[in-house]
Design an enzyme around this catalytic site. Sequence first.
Site, short mmCIF file in Angstrom:
data_model
loop_
_atom_site.label_atom_id
_atom_site.label_comp_id
_atom_site.label_asym_id
_atom_site.label_seq_id
_atom_site.Cartn_x
_atom_site.Cartn_y
_atom_site.Cartn_z
N TRP A 47 0.84 -1.20 0.00
CA TRP A 47 0.00 0.00 0.00
C TRP A 47 0.87 1.25 0.00
CZ3 TRP A 47 -1.64 2.96 4.80
CH2 TRP A 47 -0.72 2.77 5.86
N ASP A 48 2.15 1.08 0.29
CA ASP A 48 3.11 2.18 0.28
C ASP A 48 2.99 2.98 -1.03
OD1 ASP A 48 3.87 0.03 1.97
OD2 ASP A 48 5.96 0.66 2.02
N GLU A 100 0.37 -2.34 12.11
CA GLU A 100 0.60 -3.79 11.99
C GLU A 100 0.79 -4.49 13.32
OE1 GLU A 100 3.70 -4.88 9.31
OE2 GLU A 100 2.34 -5.01 7.62
N LYS A 132 2.48 0.25 15.96
CA LYS A 132 3.74 0.19 15.24
C LYS A 132 3.93 1.48 14.43
CE LYS A 132 6.02 -2.58 11.65
NZ LYS A 132 5.83 -3.61 10.64
N GLN A 133 2.81 2.02 13.96
CA GLN A 133 2.89 3.14 13.01
C GLN A 133 1.58 3.92 12.97
OE1 GLN A 133 2.86 -0.40 10.27
NE2 GLN A 133 2.56 1.22 8.77
#
Length: 760
Positions: A345-346, A475, A586-587
């Site tokens: 998806w980046d 994640e 995580k993000q």
Amino acid sequence: MNNKKTKSPWIINENDFDQGNVRKYESILCQGNGYMGVRAVTEETYPRNTGQIRIAGTFDRAENAATTELPICADLLTAKIEINGEVLELSRGNFSGYTRSLNLQNGLLERSFRYHTACGTDVGFRFERFVSLYNKHVLGQRIYMRAENKAVKLTISTGIGVKRNGDNHFSETFSEVFENIIQFSETTMQSGIEFTYTKAINISVPDRIEVIRKDDNSEDGPKLIYEVVLPIGCELAVEKIIRIATNRDLENINKTPAEIREQERGFLEAAEFGKFAYYFKESALAWAKVWAVSDVRIDSENTFDQLALRFAVYHLTIMAPVHDPRMNIGAKGLSGKGYHGHTFWDTEIYMLPYFIHTAPNSARSLLEYRYHCLGAARQKAKQYGYRGAMYPWEAAWIDDVEACPDLKFAEFEHHITACVSYGVYYYYEMTKDIEFMLRYGCEIIFYTAIFWCSRLEFNEQKQRYEITDVIGPDEFTHHANNNAFTNYLAHLNIRLAIRWHDILRTEHPHINDIFSQRFDFMTEYPIWVECAEKLYLPSPLACGILPQDDNYMSFKEIDLTPYRSGYRKLRKDYPYPSYSELKVSKQADVMVLFILLEDEFAKDVKSQSFYYYEPFCVHESSLSLCAYSILSADVGQDADAYALYERACRIDLGEKMDSSNDGIHAASLGGIWQCSVFGFLGIRLLRDGLRIAPRLPLAWNEVSAKMWYLGQLLEFTANHRMLTVEIIAGSNPLSIKTPCGVKTVDKKMILDYKNAGTDL
Ligand code: BGC
């Protein structure tokens, strides 16, 4: 590299040689052109060197490997150099004046030092290398050697080497020396892709100096060996022009291996000495064209900011295989083995916006790739009992149903499918490329909407559709129910299907008829409407926080200090699945949603959520800091926004010498561009068009960026008080929301936005 005053905002420097750091420098000084990625390996080899060259789209699965990867090409760049019999190697402090630099402006990598042999002979070395941005098959290398204090005997052995690091993917098919051209072919064992390398080598020495040349076509690849005795003060140059071609290249698909080899030799036969300069000039001109649009110019107290932004644009340019719509960008670009060259998806969320705004045709190619993957995505949906198209979490070759080797991610990161449709949506809103939509975009939107409608679960008790058991962007949170990011984007995906079917019916009935043969709109449309109406969209709580999912807020809290500092990995102390029940991210997750759907959430919701989530985020993914930076700029926390931006810039360029060993962080680099344009310039897509609301960090005096929007090239320049919007190419008046209200720009508009009093 993180000095406040960087020497030149175009040059990435390595000021000393340390064997321990070779991998980081191989990645950050990587060169390329979207077709090939060339790590900055040195000409002489060291134990920590990793593979040199990867070619986009040439996926192969090695024996016993869990997934496919981009194989490493044969060694094309190393040269064994002996000085009076001593092999050149910089390991014993036997050199001085070492410098290596990558010029981001023209793509040239240079290295020089003076080498001192054990018996007191000094030789000056200078190396130059480029990968052509103009001709995707070409790279050039030049080595200068100068006898500094004594006459010296030099032996240079250079060619194509078969030994390489990593899994072996190849079997050799051809090896030959033709005068000054050597050629070697090899074929990947599983995917059957034949790579042909052709190298023209020329040596130039001052008049009357004899060069003895030997050919060597041995087992470890074809080589030319030169021996020269160089008088004091004299210099020799070895110049190589290398071509790489494969039978996966669109232009070579129908050619036999022998035809490809002949064609490649033909291209190089005319490569007499001096071609390096010719090809390099072509490439430098291509770079100049990129910078003419893509350079975001910053006047900052901290020149590192400018360098970091150019570093991002440079790498975004060299990593994108936009010459071929069957290919896409890997999470590490083509700069290393990380994530095997696979696409995430980046691309749509972090990198695509850069391409949409600076090179719309390239953006289109990246989206066409997703169209070509539809067959595999439909197969994946079927495999899991769904309808429509379910994109793979990790994508590689267009036929691959799923390239992620780890099922605990591959089976649950469903948001990728909505991200692809978001990419289509954003591309269309920014370009109005209706031809793309009719040919590719609508089909992606329809198939993905059908997927979501088959994926939703109806909660009888609550009389609503839900999405349970997924991993959202964060994640660390497995088995999440109603992850806000996923639900909102799935909802947009379904609404887009409704909208595009309406558009087709009313404005393109002929195309609609064609689509009607493939899609049963009579059945699907009412399902879309019902699902869009009843899909649960988590609302902000009374305190203003938007819940990441149904459970996150009630998870156990722990002391995150050691993990937030980045020096300890949470998963070491809390291995899977235990980390999943902690209140830790995580993000960035909800933050990304806020950026994508700007006018869906009130500023207060963004602000409360930012302060709530940031302390629970360990920013372990490089996709995180940039998103938080943009959000903090959005909510007016300029100092935080700048601090987070600086941290994001240091992911690759900072002091951590192992951070980029496996390649640069592609999404983060897209995110750094977004920080400047979406964060500090405050440019964003609203439901009814574009908005700009600059919020420059204190360290910046001015920022200026160009952007394609609706077929016109615009330039935005802002300082702490004034904003200028100019239409550089195009003649249509532009309507844009600003802190001074909605304004129409005819050609150029200058606003005193600081005194407008509106807080957008
Ligand atoms: C991140 C994902 C990302 C992937 C590739 C992971 O560490 O959590 O969001 O897509 O890396 O960059």
